[in-house]
Design an enzyme around this catalytic site. Structure first.
Site, PDB file in Angstrom:
ATOM      1  N   GLY A  49      27.124  -8.542 -18.271  1.00  0.00           N
ATOM      2  CA  GLY A  49      28.367  -9.601 -19.416  1.00  0.00           C
ATOM      3  C   GLY A  49      27.476 -10.690 -20.199  1.00  0.00           C
ATOM      4  O   GLY A  49      27.172 -11.780 -21.286  1.00  0.00           O
ATOM      5  N   TRP A  51      25.248 -10.286 -22.785  1.00  0.00           N
ATOM      6  CA  TRP A  51      25.318  -9.760 -24.036  1.00  0.00           C
ATOM      7  C   TRP A  51      26.559 -10.085 -24.659  1.00  0.00           C
ATOM      8  O   TRP A  51      26.201 -10.251 -25.541  1.00  0.00           O
ATOM      9  CB  TRP A  51      24.842  -7.720 -24.386  1.00  0.00           C
ATOM     10  CG  TRP A  51      23.054  -8.137 -24.214  1.00  0.00           C
ATOM     11  CD1 TRP A  51      22.385  -7.540 -24.037  1.00  0.00           C
ATOM     12  CD2 TRP A  51      22.825  -6.761 -25.048  1.00  0.00           C
ATOM     13  NE1 TRP A  51      21.133  -7.783 -23.881  1.00  0.00           N
ATOM     14  CE2 TRP A  51      22.184  -6.588 -24.891  1.00  0.00           C
ATOM     15  CE3 TRP A  51      23.610  -5.623 -26.005  1.00  0.00           C
ATOM     16  CZ2 TRP A  51      20.087  -5.521 -25.058  1.00  0.00           C
ATOM     17  CZ3 TRP A  51      22.811  -4.976 -26.241  1.00  0.00           C
ATOM     18  CH2 TRP A  51      21.356  -4.307 -26.042  1.00  0.00           C
ATOM     19  N   ASP A  82      35.929   3.513 -19.540  1.00  0.00           N
ATOM     20  CA  ASP A  82      34.996   4.573 -19.108  1.00  0.00           C
ATOM     21  C   ASP A  82      33.829   4.868 -20.636  1.00  0.00           C
ATOM     22  O   ASP A  82      35.314   5.399 -21.241  1.00  0.00           O
ATOM     23  CB  ASP A  82      34.549   5.722 -17.823  1.00  0.00           C
ATOM     24  CG  ASP A  82      33.952   6.995 -18.229  1.00  0.00           C
ATOM     25  OD1 ASP A  82      33.020   6.718 -19.030  1.00  0.00           O
ATOM     26  OD2 ASP A  82      33.152   7.774 -16.744  1.00  0.00           O
ATOM     27  N   ASP A 105      24.009  -1.741 -24.055  1.00  0.00           N
ATOM     28  CA  ASP A 105      22.450  -1.984 -22.823  1.00  0.00           C
ATOM     29  C   ASP A 105      23.669  -1.529 -21.254  1.00  0.00           C
ATOM     30  O   ASP A 105      22.712  -1.637 -21.018  1.00  0.00           O
ATOM     31  CB  ASP A 105      22.462  -3.448 -22.729  1.00  0.00           C
ATOM     32  CG  ASP A 105      21.077  -3.851 -21.987  1.00  0.00           C
ATOM     33  OD1 ASP A 105      20.394  -2.866 -21.902  1.00  0.00           O
ATOM     34  OD2 ASP A 105      21.190  -4.684 -21.619  1.00  0.00           O
ATOM     35  N   LYS A 145      20.819   1.021 -25.987  1.00  0.00           N
ATOM     36  CA  LYS A 145      19.317   1.204 -25.545  1.00  0.00           C
ATOM     37  C   LYS A 145      19.131   2.513 -24.941  1.00  0.00           C
ATOM     38  O   LYS A 145      20.160   3.054 -24.471  1.00  0.00           O
ATOM     39  CB  LYS A 145      19.734   0.115 -24.188  1.00  0.00           C
ATOM     40  CG  LYS A 145      18.546   0.468 -22.889  1.00  0.00           C
ATOM     41  CD  LYS A 145      18.603  -0.142 -21.587  1.00  0.00           C
ATOM     42  CE  LYS A 145      20.069  -0.085 -20.181  1.00  0.00           C
ATOM     43  NZ  LYS A 145      19.743  -1.211 -19.929  1.00  0.00           N
TER      44      LYS A 145
END
EC number: 2.1.1.166
Length: 191
Positions: A49, A51, A82, A105, A145
């Site tokens: 959590g 971000w 998911d 991320d 990312k």
């Protein structure tokens, strides 16, 4: 194991952030102006959590999504799901059909085999972008990312036409030995 000598690890603990990753987003937001007060932000691969916490503190409303549970945060709605499955996109759209910012991320489970880890990170980044293409508002921002490797240029070329501004960036808070970089895409356009 956490690096107990890690400056950002200790800074996060001291300042009340859930993870050192908070500083990566803070640094990228300072440089690229990704999140504004009042934005609706979708955080994919959100647990623990860090971000989501930063986005909420910047005045955004946040929808956080992860396959693992996440402790509640103020101004953050959590979806357990998911990001590679269509039903997760449906849950995201139930909250809102469009978002100002989509960020991820997410990291794959690390195998220790570089090529496998790189390809898994690209797969997760593609899953994040697949969701972003469906829900990101025209003019919106996207951050994801990826691990550096042979497929990174191909991935960049896939995303490039969708954004007026695009680049890879490595924030100062990333570990020096890390192969992670972030694709920053601003001013999204549907094509």
């Amino acid at each position: 194991m956490k690096d107990r000598q890690d400056y950002y690890y200790w800074k996060a603990k001291k300042e009340g952030y859930r993870s050192r990753a908070a500083y990566k987003l803070l640094q990228m937001n300072r440089t690229f102006k990704l999140i504004r007060e009042g934005d609706l932000v979708l955080d994919l691969g959100a647990t623990p959590g860090g971000w989501s916490q930063v986005a909420a503190l910047l005045g955004a409303r946040v929808v956080a999504v992860d396959i693992n549970p996440m402790k509640p945060l103020e101004n953050v709605t959590f979806i357990r799901g998911d990001i590679t499955l269509p039903e997760t996109l449906e849950k995201i759209r139930e909250i809102s059909p469009d978002y100002d910012v989509v960020m991820s991320d997410a990291s794959p489970k690390i195998s220790g085999k570089w090529t496998i880890d790189h390809l898994r990170s690209i797969d997760l980044a593609r899953a994040s972008f697949s969701i972003a293409k469906e829900v990101l508002k025209p003019g919106g921002n996207f951050v994801v990312k990826v691990f550096q490797g042979e497929e990174i240029q191909k991935f960049f070329n896939e995303l490039k036409p969708h954004f007026r501004f695009k680049k890879f960036h490595s924030p100062q808070a990333s570990r020096k030995r890390s192969a992670e970089v972030y694709f920053i895409g601003k001013r999204f356009r549907k094509i």
